[in-house]
Design an enzyme around this catalytic site. Sequence first.
Site, PDB file in Angstrom:
ATOM      1  CG  HIS A 188       1.359  14.155  32.817  1.00 53.21           C
ATOM      2  ND1 HIS A 188       0.118  12.872  32.627  1.00 53.21           N
ATOM      3  CD2 HIS A 188       0.686  14.302  33.974  1.00 53.21           C
ATOM      4  CE1 HIS A 188      -1.063  12.469  32.648  1.00 53.21           C
ATOM      5  NE2 HIS A 188      -0.694  13.744  33.909  1.00 53.21           N
ATOM      6  CD  GLU A 429       6.158   2.466  18.725  1.00 54.05           C
ATOM      7  OE1 GLU A 429       6.186   3.812  19.242  1.00 54.05           O
ATOM      8  OE2 GLU A 429       5.940   1.156  19.693  1.00 54.05           O
ATOM      9  CG  ASP A 453       9.104   6.589  19.368  1.00 55.51           C
ATOM     10  OD1 ASP A 453      10.269   7.006  19.807  1.00 55.51           O
ATOM     11  OD2 ASP A 453       8.260   5.560  20.550  1.00 55.51           O
ATOM     12  CB  CYS A 500      -1.430   6.134  17.909  1.00 54.30           C
ATOM     13  SG  CYS A 500      -0.578   5.150  17.838  1.00 54.30           S
TER      14      CYS A 500
END
Length: 542
Positions: A188, A429, A453, A500
């Site tokens: 985060h 992914e 990923d 993304c």
Amino acid sequence: MQKLSGKSVYRGIALGPVIVLNKNDEQVKRIKITDADLELSKLAEAGKKSAEQLQSLYEKALKEVGEASAAIFEVHQMLLEDEDYLDAIHNMIQTEMVNAEYAVAVTGDNFYNMFANMEDDYMKARAADIKDISNRLIRNLTGEKEVDFASMEPSVIVADDLTPSETVQMDKDKILAFVTVHGSTNSHTSILARMMNIPALIGVPVNLNEIQFGMQAVVDGFNAEVIFEPTEEICAAARKKIIEEQEKHNLLETLKGKENITKDGKVIEVYANIGSVGDVGYVLENDAGGIGLFRSEFLYLGRNIHPTEEEQFQAYRQVVQTMAGKKVIIRTLDIGADKQVDYFNLGKEDNPAMGYRAIRICLKEKGIFKTQLRALLRASVFGNLSIMYPMITSVEEIKEIYSIVDEVREELDGDGIPYDMPEQGIMIETPAAVMISDELAGLVDFFSIGTNDLTQYTLAIDRQNERLDDFYNPHHKAIMRMIKMVVENAHKCGKWAGICGELGADLELTEEFLRMGVDELSVAPSMILKVRKAIRESEIRK
């Protein structure tokens, strides 16, 4: 002067005073007392102060990240007044004649263990809450100072690591840079740094006990190093670099309102990746065409109970309303792997990256999934919302998802609740999804390639393992070929395909993605104008 190296998660440079967030894990000492009434009075005063702090945090979180994320502080306020909890502390002080801090620590541990061993999921979730409020009470009893983020001057935040709930408390305008001992490029802290366009280093071997509040530091995201107590010469060089970076930023600002179009007329969408309602301001500020990835799991993090349907609905509605007709793609819950949530009780896994996570949890825990889908369908009435499902590996998974969506629609129809049927897409992914992307394209409205990923699964490399950094190569030919294959299969079915993952913001690859025919790039808000610049300088038909 002390110079330390780490891993840069956002390139930039900052100079300013340090604020150290050092978690104090020292054991509370048992002290024999002679005046129980005095200890009870101290406890009451600490409780009052804790309540005021929690109310302040609730109001700040409500304003910045919405009701769903703010609810955790409401729960803490209620538990702070719990009669059983307070009676146990009072009884221990009066019968054992011990100091209030010790009574709170022991009671907190006892209640934590009691709740943690219960079978009811809701009661289990209370365990972490009790621990949190006990620690807050102890801090207020001992006089340990909390950082006053509201009144601090612009500073460099130095910490072991930061949780989402900790960053909620910060005044984002007063953070110059992050430096953490631990963390990953997908933590985060890292996401927040890229959102805010500030330098950040992780994996820095800093001894937090040796760093003093207020000492000067230079954080250099270009060279991945932090310098504590720098010389005047180093400070002068840093100031010069900061001015240069500001001038570059000012030039990028002139690109606002311009098209994402190459010299020879190829147009591509540039959207933003965000993690909370409060991040929408960064999307608008950086002139993104839409939101290509809203990480809905951040509604579940930093709290101790599942967000309700209403809490989620309010968050999703606020985002789509604020974006005023621009596309908002919301990814369904992607918990697991590096994003652990205690109240989900996922248990320990030997290989969590390949374990019980994302869509797998949703298809097993259908009640959780249906609650989120109900909120999403309801919110779709208020703007241009699309739903995206993560970690897809098969056609059967998509069919099962659609079956659950149909159940939700029937429930909403039965309840007379209005909704629209948004676009439904999937994240590509896994290598499995790449290899059957020709079949998957016929079932969905769009693809969004999650390169983080996809890279780790293709190269068999744990992206959280720092020892493997030298082997982790997102530019690997296999990754490039997979992206090209996915785009081509999407286009054959008349569907669009975007990226993304972090690779979307890799300016070395922008022109190559344009040549592949990628339709959309979704990146951190701070990268929007940089990507636009790269697109406008490209000429793909050479």
